[in-house]
Design an enzyme around this catalytic site. Sequence first.
Site, mmCIF file in Angstrom:
data_model
loop_
_atom_site.group_PDB
_atom_site.id
_atom_site.type_symbol
_atom_site.label_atom_id
_atom_site.label_comp_id
_atom_site.label_asym_id
_atom_site.label_seq_id
_atom_site.Cartn_x
_atom_site.Cartn_y
_atom_site.Cartn_z
ATOM 1 N N GLN A 150 0.832 -1.202 0.000
ATOM 2 C CA GLN A 150 0.000 0.000 0.000
ATOM 3 C C GLN A 150 0.870 1.257 0.000
ATOM 4 O O GLN A 150 0.591 2.236 -0.692
ATOM 5 C CB GLN A 150 -0.908 0.027 1.229
ATOM 6 N N LEU A 151 1.934 1.215 0.798
ATOM 7 C CA LEU A 151 2.775 2.394 0.973
ATOM 8 C C LEU A 151 3.396 2.845 -0.339
ATOM 9 O O LEU A 151 3.447 4.048 -0.637
ATOM 10 C CB LEU A 151 3.867 2.088 2.002
ATOM 11 N N VAL A 152 3.870 1.903 -1.150
ATOM 12 C CA VAL A 152 4.562 2.292 -2.381
ATOM 13 C C VAL A 152 3.609 2.837 -3.440
ATOM 14 O O VAL A 152 4.061 3.321 -4.493
ATOM 15 C CB VAL A 152 5.384 1.119 -2.969
ATOM 16 N N ARG A 153 2.329 2.819 -3.183
ATOM 17 C CA ARG A 153 1.390 3.485 -4.085
ATOM 18 C C ARG A 153 1.549 4.996 -4.003
ATOM 19 O O ARG A 153 1.100 5.718 -4.904
ATOM 20 C CB ARG A 153 -0.050 3.076 -3.745
ATOM 21 N N GLN A 176 13.575 -9.907 0.035
ATOM 22 C CA GLN A 176 13.279 -11.318 0.275
ATOM 23 C C GLN A 176 14.050 -12.203 -0.698
ATOM 24 O O GLN A 176 14.094 -13.420 -0.521
ATOM 25 C CB GLN A 176 11.777 -11.566 0.131
ATOM 26 N N ASN A 236 -0.399 14.726 1.594
ATOM 27 C CA ASN A 236 -1.304 13.828 0.876
ATOM 28 C C ASN A 236 -1.398 12.475 1.571
ATOM 29 O O ASN A 236 -2.491 11.913 1.727
ATOM 30 C CB ASN A 236 -0.812 13.643 -0.556
ATOM 31 N N ARG A 245 -4.274 8.462 4.691
ATOM 32 C CA ARG A 245 -3.985 7.309 5.539
ATOM 33 C C ARG A 245 -4.239 7.534 7.028
ATOM 34 O O ARG A 245 -4.249 6.563 7.795
ATOM 35 C CB ARG A 245 -2.534 6.872 5.329
#
Length: 238
Positions: free
Chosen positions: A78-81, A92, A164, A169
């Site tokens: 979600q964060l990298v959106r 990984q 933003n 969030r």
Amino acid sequence: MDMKVELIAYTPEPEATVAAAARLCYSSRGAVGLKEALTDAEAASLIKRLISMGHLSPTEHASFTFAIEGVSRALSHQLVRHRIASYSQKSQRYVDENNFSYIVPPSIAAQPDALELYRKAMEELREAYRKLAGVVPREDARYLLPNAAETKLVCTMNARSLYNFFRLRCCRRAQWEIRELALKMREEVRRVAPVLFALAGPSCETEGICWEGEFSCGRAREVRSRGVAADGGDDLGA
């Protein structure tokens, strides 16, 4: 596993930097001279005026870097959106995940039967990963790893991007984990730039307006009824 968020670097004197950048547009003096001449009170007044007018481009000159741990891959996806940002994340592909840690959602942790099922599934995935990583490259064994797998990352955003991010969030309708992250990040930046981020948050909190329509939690009405915007507070249990 507890989420950890730490502000590890930021633009020196972020509020003075933003104010000097804004003043430069209307002055023949250079940015260094303008910054040195600004008092804290003048910088604060100018920043409040900029934000109230929606003139946010000067805020892009202040950047903030966070070290984030104890979050899931579900959160990082979600964060990298939020694309106007820089990210570095634990790989990984190269890091051994034989005993990967994982995040447990509160709704699962609150139900013993669900928690037992969840933990059993995680242990089965751990065992399968261990076996597979012994015969194929880690980059292929990682396909077994769940969204719940714990990750670590470094994230850098400028103040405008953070506005933003916090607007979307910190909202009560945001997914619980990324909302917790946003609230912790906002707490961190308010320590070093309280004026710059005083009006950072969901529109219900800052303007008494909600854009969620029928999904609104009703907080905007509460803010309007108090006649208060940007009360600056919220708790994780709200």
